[in-house]
Write a protein that holds these residues in place. Structure first.
Motif, PDB file in Angstrom:
ATOM      1  N   ILE A 439       0.851  -1.297   0.116  1.00 35.37           N
ATOM      2  CA  ILE A 439      -0.056  -0.162   0.081  1.00 35.37           C
ATOM      3  C   ILE A 439       0.768   1.266  -0.037  1.00 35.37           C
ATOM      4  N   LEU A 440       2.134   1.316   0.777  1.00 39.87           N
ATOM      5  CA  LEU A 440       2.759   2.491   0.854  1.00 39.87           C
ATOM      6  C   LEU A 440       3.387   2.757  -0.583  1.00 39.87           C
ATOM      7  N   HIS A 441       3.786   1.697  -1.409  1.00 39.80           N
ATOM      8  CA  HIS A 441       4.286   1.594  -2.647  1.00 39.80           C
ATOM      9  C   HIS A 441       3.170   2.273  -3.586  1.00 39.80           C
ATOM     10  N   GLU A 442       1.953   1.906  -3.385  1.00 34.82           N
ATOM     11  CA  GLU A 442       0.945   2.410  -4.275  1.00 34.82           C
ATOM     12  C   GLU A 442       0.783   3.984  -4.150  1.00 34.82           C
ATOM     13  N   PHE A 443       0.905   4.332  -2.815  1.00 33.41           N
ATOM     14  CA  PHE A 443       0.774   5.839  -2.557  1.00 33.41           C
ATOM     15  C   PHE A 443       2.155   6.704  -3.088  1.00 33.41           C
ATOM     16  N   LEU A 444       3.344   5.979  -2.861  1.00 35.68           N
ATOM     17  CA  LEU A 444       4.305   6.492  -3.224  1.00 35.68           C
ATOM     18  C   LEU A 444       4.529   6.852  -4.728  1.00 35.68           C
ATOM     19  N   GLU A 445       3.804   5.860  -5.496  1.00 38.86           N
ATOM     20  CA  GLU A 445       3.933   6.284  -6.856  1.00 38.86           C
ATOM     21  C   GLU A 445       2.885   7.321  -7.392  1.00 38.86           C
ATOM     22  N   SER A 446       1.897   7.600  -6.603  1.00 38.12           N
ATOM     23  CA  SER A 446       0.902   8.489  -7.096  1.00 38.12           C
ATOM     24  C   SER A 446       0.442   9.715  -6.252  1.00 38.12           C
ATOM     25  N   ASP A 447       0.790   9.425  -4.940  1.00 37.47           N
ATOM     26  CA  ASP A 447       0.156  10.660  -4.143  1.00 37.47           C
ATOM     27  C   ASP A 447       1.271  10.690  -2.748  1.00 37.47           C
ATOM     28  N   TYR A 448       2.078  11.704  -3.002  1.00 35.77           N
ATOM     29  CA  TYR A 448       3.134  12.060  -1.904  1.00 35.77           C
ATOM     30  C   TYR A 448       2.532  12.257  -0.596  1.00 35.77           C
ATOM     31  N   GLU A 449       1.554  13.175  -0.651  1.00 31.54           N
ATOM     32  CA  GLU A 449       0.907  13.714   0.582  1.00 31.54           C
ATOM     33  C   GLU A 449       0.289  12.255   1.312  1.00 31.54           C
ATOM     34  N   GLY A 450      -0.485  11.595   0.560  1.00 33.16           N
ATOM     35  CA  GLY A 450      -1.046  10.443   1.310  1.00 33.16           C
ATOM     36  C   GLY A 450      -0.293   9.444   1.807  1.00 33.16           C
ATOM     37  N   PHE A 451       0.952   9.312   0.925  1.00 38.21           N
ATOM     38  CA  PHE A 451       2.257   8.371   1.452  1.00 38.21           C
ATOM     39  C   PHE A 451       2.680   9.136   2.729  1.00 38.21           C
ATOM     40  N   ALA A 452       2.663  10.326   2.899  1.00 41.87           N
ATOM     41  CA  ALA A 452       3.341  11.053   4.196  1.00 41.87           C
ATOM     42  C   ALA A 452       2.462  10.880   5.272  1.00 41.87           C
ATOM     43  N   THR A 453       1.044  10.902   5.049  1.00 45.78           N
ATOM     44  CA  THR A 453       0.310  10.744   6.086  1.00 45.78           C
ATOM     45  C   THR A 453       0.217   9.266   6.486  1.00 45.78           C
ATOM     46  N   LEU A 454       0.251   8.314   5.740  1.00 49.06           N
ATOM     47  CA  LEU A 454       0.354   6.871   6.284  1.00 49.06           C
ATOM     48  C   LEU A 454       1.784   6.762   7.030  1.00 49.06           C
ATOM     49  N   ILE A 455       2.690   7.369   6.789  1.00 51.07           N
ATOM     50  CA  ILE A 455       3.954   7.116   7.465  1.00 51.07           C
ATOM     51  C   ILE A 455       3.929   7.628   8.673  1.00 51.07           C
ATOM     52  N   ARG A 456       3.000   8.830   8.885  1.00 53.92           N
ATOM     53  CA  ARG A 456       2.917   9.734  10.312  1.00 53.92           C
ATOM     54  C   ARG A 456       2.054   8.888  11.004  1.00 53.92           C
ATOM     55  N   GLU A 457       0.965   8.335  10.404  1.00 57.62           N
ATOM     56  CA  GLU A 457      -0.282   7.382  11.227  1.00 57.62           C
ATOM     57  C   GLU A 457       0.090   6.042  11.505  1.00 57.62           C
ATOM     58  N   TRP A 458       0.815   5.557  10.635  1.00 59.06           N
ATOM     59  CA  TRP A 458       1.272   4.042  10.954  1.00 59.06           C
ATOM     60  C   TRP A 458       2.463   3.467  11.905  1.00 59.06           C
ATOM     61  N   PRO A 459       2.449   2.769  12.694  1.00 63.91           N
ATOM     62  CA  PRO A 459       3.653   2.519  13.406  1.00 63.91           C
ATOM     63  C   PRO A 459       4.828   1.980  12.693  1.00 63.91           C
ATOM     64  N   GLY A 460       5.913   2.326  12.919  1.00 57.50           N
ATOM     65  CA  GLY A 460       7.098   1.960  12.112  1.00 57.50           C
ATOM     66  C   GLY A 460       7.429   0.509  12.244  1.00 57.50           C
ATOM     67  N   ASP A 461       6.754  -0.487  12.872  1.00 55.83           N
ATOM     68  CA  ASP A 461       7.263  -1.582  12.895  1.00 55.83           C
ATOM     69  C   ASP A 461       6.166  -2.476  12.299  1.00 55.83           C
ATOM     70  N   LEU A 462       5.179  -1.731  11.402  1.00 53.69           N
ATOM     71  CA  LEU A 462       4.155  -2.594  10.596  1.00 53.69           C
ATOM     72  C   LEU A 462       5.044  -2.923   9.257  1.00 53.69           C
ATOM     73  N   TYR A 463       6.116  -2.286   8.897  1.00 54.30           N
ATOM     74  CA  TYR A 463       6.599  -2.615   7.510  1.00 54.30           C
ATOM     75  C   TYR A 463       8.165  -2.694   7.804  1.00 54.30           C
ATOM     76  N   ASN A 464       8.803  -3.297   6.682  1.00 50.96           N
ATOM     77  CA  ASN A 464      10.364  -3.133   6.603  1.00 50.96           C
ATOM     78  C   ASN A 464      10.734  -1.730   6.392  1.00 50.96           C
TER      79      ASN A 464
END
Length: 840
Positions: A439-464
């Motif tokens: 999902i992060l890659h999906e946002f990174l390809e098309s929506d930088y703001e949405g990607f930044a929002t997920l990084i802020r909201e999701w705990p860092g241990d959910l992904y590599n």
């Protein structure tokens, strides 16, 4: 055979689901199925004529005079060829031969009791059979002469029957007939349109005949109305007409189930024909009824049936209704929650179905909440309502990680990963890291703001984290100045505890979170060479942080780092001085120049509050820059008040400030200088006259004014001087009065105090002989002298003028005593001098 029956059942369900409006959104109240098995076999060779229902079994009568005992599934258990009354399980036979043809029979509801061995038969007459005390059966005629009796219903102590003329009710207890309800439409043949009877309860009888329905209530008659009348009477509480002919009735709570025989007219031939019978649920009112539901039933051979061919029987305990026709028996039952959910799903009302399943989850048997929920999600996806579908996943999928992952892949297939991203579980359960990375890659390809929002909201241990960091860095190669990506990369570095790289990015971006990052992760060792950057970004926050953490970054280090940026150096040292006047004393000399250059408004307060700045250096700088107020202050502080006053008068030309300065110094010579300077300047003279009255004698100034000099507002100034003088006189007189009054009050208080007695007891001693002041024999006369200072003497022990031996603090004889032991000038004045004091 079984396959054919199954097809017929499906056909029945399809047909009965139809009502007058094929597309009606109203949910049916009943569901239907054919009674098959043995019933199908019977009705292939014979025709059903009647049926009675028990909770455990059924009894079916046919046109050939057969009676079949069936279980509730329709299987044949017993078969009989004649009308008999006997026990099913006891084998006891009660009656098996009758003298006349039997149309109908009804047994006492409590026939099993020995006291209730009664039954009635109907034909040309209504006969009551009772077993006597010798186990013999005797019969008695209850009614005859009004045609065949075709319907009998027995409830409690009441028997209701119908003949050609109407309906009668008989009280078996009182052996009285209590009512006669005549039939309404006498044009209908009673054998073709027979009466339908049913008891709703022990006192409510429902009558259906033709198109008329009556609800009768059996009531107790008041004793005063008895006379020769029965003890009970019947009141018709509701009466209404129906659209079709009534073939059967049954109660359903406070409603009625009505089986109707329907005739319709063909549009082509304009001839009447037999249509499908209807089963309606109605709500009776006083003079009409309200239709709740209506179903048309496709029973076998309905085209050839008459009204008399249909019967409706019911099982009270289970709300089962049996529709009996010559070639078919159909069972109707109330729809349960499973049926309700089936209907909702069929109508695609998934949300209502899900809610119904949740409310009744303990009662549903054929449905599962999860299956309904998954069907709901699929339905929403098919409709294109992706956001709603994703939101419903939270409630429906719950903590099932496998289902979550399955749904995420489904959303990926349709290109809607963004829709489900806000609702993914983040704690319990936790999905595979690949899901979140996808999902992060999906946002990174098309929506930088949405990607930044997920990084802020999701705990860092959910992904590599390293995988995502590398992906962001790859995108920054294409857009190196993208602030959103840079900030997000800094957050990822922070999750990865790579605080140095994160700090570099925050400082480059001048991001407000840089101070929070430093505090949170104690990065003070990393910012010692970045102080200028921090100050340039936000000097206020930077200075507060540096001062709050002096133990981690010293004042000396900060000042050195800011050496090339004196304006920032001043901001730091100024705030340091505000917090503590002494911590940065080594930099006070430097601060003089900094204040003079960047913050003159705070220079004078600094000079006043600092005790460590060199005054000569400060004076030099202020004189160079022509800072008059600061120079005046420094001159006065260095003791050169006359020069300071001269500067005020010559540079500032401000008489008020000069007067204020002279008042602060309170030096007569300064006042003299001020008068001399002002004597040829009328405005200055006015100012002096208005202000010096309480500090200098105004006469000194007035005498020096040249004759003929015009002075502005002289009259007002002189009046003010006189007023000030009068005020001073009044104040002095008032003070004098207060002083005299206070002195008199204190004198009186002292006098009262000195007039008070002094306690003398056996513990006191003579200051001369050091023996007890009081004699041991109280009857013996003695003389004692007591002074206000609490020194005490035996009179005979007092020293003469020539032999002085006084204890420390005691008065000398010359200054304190005269003959007679009286105290004179010394404060050691006697309180008492008596020749005979008692011991008390």
């Amino acid at each position: 055979m079984a396959e054919a029956e199954e097809q017929e059942t499906e056909s029945l369900e399809e047909s009965t689901d139809e009502s007058e409006e094929e597309e009606s959104e109203e949910e049916p109240k009943l569901k239907y199925e054919r009674l098959s098995n043995g019933v199908t076999e019977i009705l292939q060779k014979d025709a059903a004529s009647c049926m009675t229902v028990h909770d455990k079994f059924l009894a079916l009568g046919t046109h050939y005079g057969k009676v079949y005992l069936l279980d509730v599934q329709g299987n044949i258990t017993q078969k009989f060829d004649v009308v008999q009354v006997f026990g099913l399980y006891s084998g006891e036979e009660f009656h098996e031969t009758f003298d006349c043809p039997i149309k109908i029979i009804a047994v006492h509801p409590h026939f099993v009791r020995s006291s209730c061995k009664q039954f009635v038969t109907g034909g040309k007459k209504l006969l009551l059979f009772e077993r006597s005390w010798m186990s013999r059966w005797k019969s008695s005629v209850l009614h005859e002469g009004e045609g065949n009796i075709r319907s009998v219903k027995w409830r409690g102590h009441l028997i209701a029957w119908a003949n050609n003329m109407g309906v009668k009710i008989f009280d078996i207890t009182s052996k009285q007939r209590i009512t006669n309800v005549p039939r309404d439409d006498i044009s209908l043949r009673p054998d073709m349109y027979p009466c339908s009877l049913c008891w709703k309860d022990s006192v409510t009888l429902i009558i259906g005949w033709g198109t008329s329905v009556k609800i009768c209530s059996v009531k107790e008659r008041h004793a005063s109305e008895m006379r020769d009348l029965p003890s009970r009477y019947v009141e018709i509480v509701s009466q209404f007409e129906t659209e079709f002919y009534v073939s059967g009735l049954a109660p359903l709570c406070d409603q009625l189930v009505v089986l109707s025989y329907v005739k319709e007219v063909s549009e082509k031939t304009e001839r009447e024909y037999c249509a499908r019978p209807r089963l309606d649920i109605i709500q009776p009112l006083s003079e009409t009824c309200e239709e709740i539901s209506s179903d048309a039933l496709t029973v076998r051979g309905f085209q050839e049936n008459e009204c008399r061919d249909y019967h409706l029987e019911y099982s009270e305990g289970e709300s089962l209704f049996y529709i009996v026709s010559p070639r078919d028996v159909v069972v109707a039952k109330e729809r349960d929650q499973d049926d309700h959910i089936d209907w909702l799903l069929e109508k695609k009302k998934y949300e209502e179905a899900l809610m119904a399943a949740e409310i009744s989850q303990k009662n549903i048997k054929r449905h599962k909440i999860l299956d309904i929920g998954l069907a709901y999600i699929n339905h929403l996806v098919e409709k294109g309502e992706y956001d709603i579908a994703a939101r419903k996943c939270q409630k429906i999928l719950g903590k099932n990680a496998a289902l979550w992952e399955y749904e995420v892949y489904k959303f990926k297939e349709i290109g809607q990963l963004k829709a489900i991203s806000p609702y993914l579980p983040r704690g319990d359960p936790v999905l595979k890291p690949l899901i979140y990375e996808m999902i992060l890659h999906e946002f990174l390809e098309s929506d930088y703001e949405g990607f930044a929002t997920l990084i802020r909201e999701w705990p860092g241990d959910l992904y590599n984290n390293s995988v995502i960091v590398q992906a962001v860095r790859d995108h920054l190669k294409k857009d190196s100045q993208n602030r959103t990506l840079l900030k997000t990369l800094a957050e990822l570095y922070t999750y990865d505890k790579n605080y140095g790289n994160a700090l570099e990015i925050y400082l480059t971006l001048r991001h407000k979170d840089v101070f929070q990052l430093i505090h949170k992760h104690n990065l003070f060792s990393s910012i010692k060479d970045k102080i200028v950057l921090l100050m340039d970004f936000d000097s206020e926050k930077a200075v507060d942080m540096l001062l709050d953490n002096e133990d981690k970054i010293s004042i000396k280090k900060v000042v050195e780092e800011l050496e090339d940026r004196p304006e920032l150096q001043h901001v730091y040292l100024h705030k340091l001085f505000k917090r503590d006047h002494h911590k940065g004393q080594r930099y006070h000399e430097k601060q003089i120049s900094l204040y003079a250059e960047y913050d003159r408004s705070n220079l004078l307060p600094f000079l006043r509050d600092s005790t460590h700045c060199p005054l000569e250096k400060a004076l030099e700088i202020c004189q160079q820059r022509n800072f008059v107020e600061e120079t005046v202050y420094l001159l006065s502080r260095m003791g050169n008040s006359r020069s300071a006053l001269k500067m005020i008068m010559e540079e500032l030309h401000d008489v008020d400030k000069a007067i204020e300065f002279a008042k602060e110094q309170d030096d007569g010579e300064l006042w003299e200088d001020l008068i001399l300077y002002s004597i040829d300047k009328p405005p200055f003279i006015t100012g002096l006259l208005n202000n010096i009255g309480t500090h200098v004698d105004p006469i000194l100034l007035i005498h020096r004014i040249k004759e003929g000099m015009e002075i502005p507002n002289l009259r007002d100034s002189l009046v003010k001087i006189l007023q000030d003088y009068n005020l001073q006189i009044l104040l002095r007189e008032g003070c004098k009065k207060i002083l005299v009054a206070d002195s008199l009050s204190l004198l009186k208080k002292m006098h009262r105090t000195q007039m008070k007695g002094v306690l003398v007891d056996e513990e006191n001693i003579c200051e001369s002989c050091l023996s007890p002041i009081l004699p041991s024999d109280a009857a013996k006369p003695f003389s004692v002298l007591v002074f206000h200072c609490r020194h005490m003497f035996h009179k005979e022990c007092l020293p003469g003028p020539s032999t002085v031996s006084w204890p420390p603090g005691s008065p000398t004889p010359q200054s304190s005593l005269q003959s007679g032991g009286r105290a004179q000038k010394c404060p050691h004045r006697p309180v008492a001098s008596q020749d005979s004091l008692s011991s008390t």
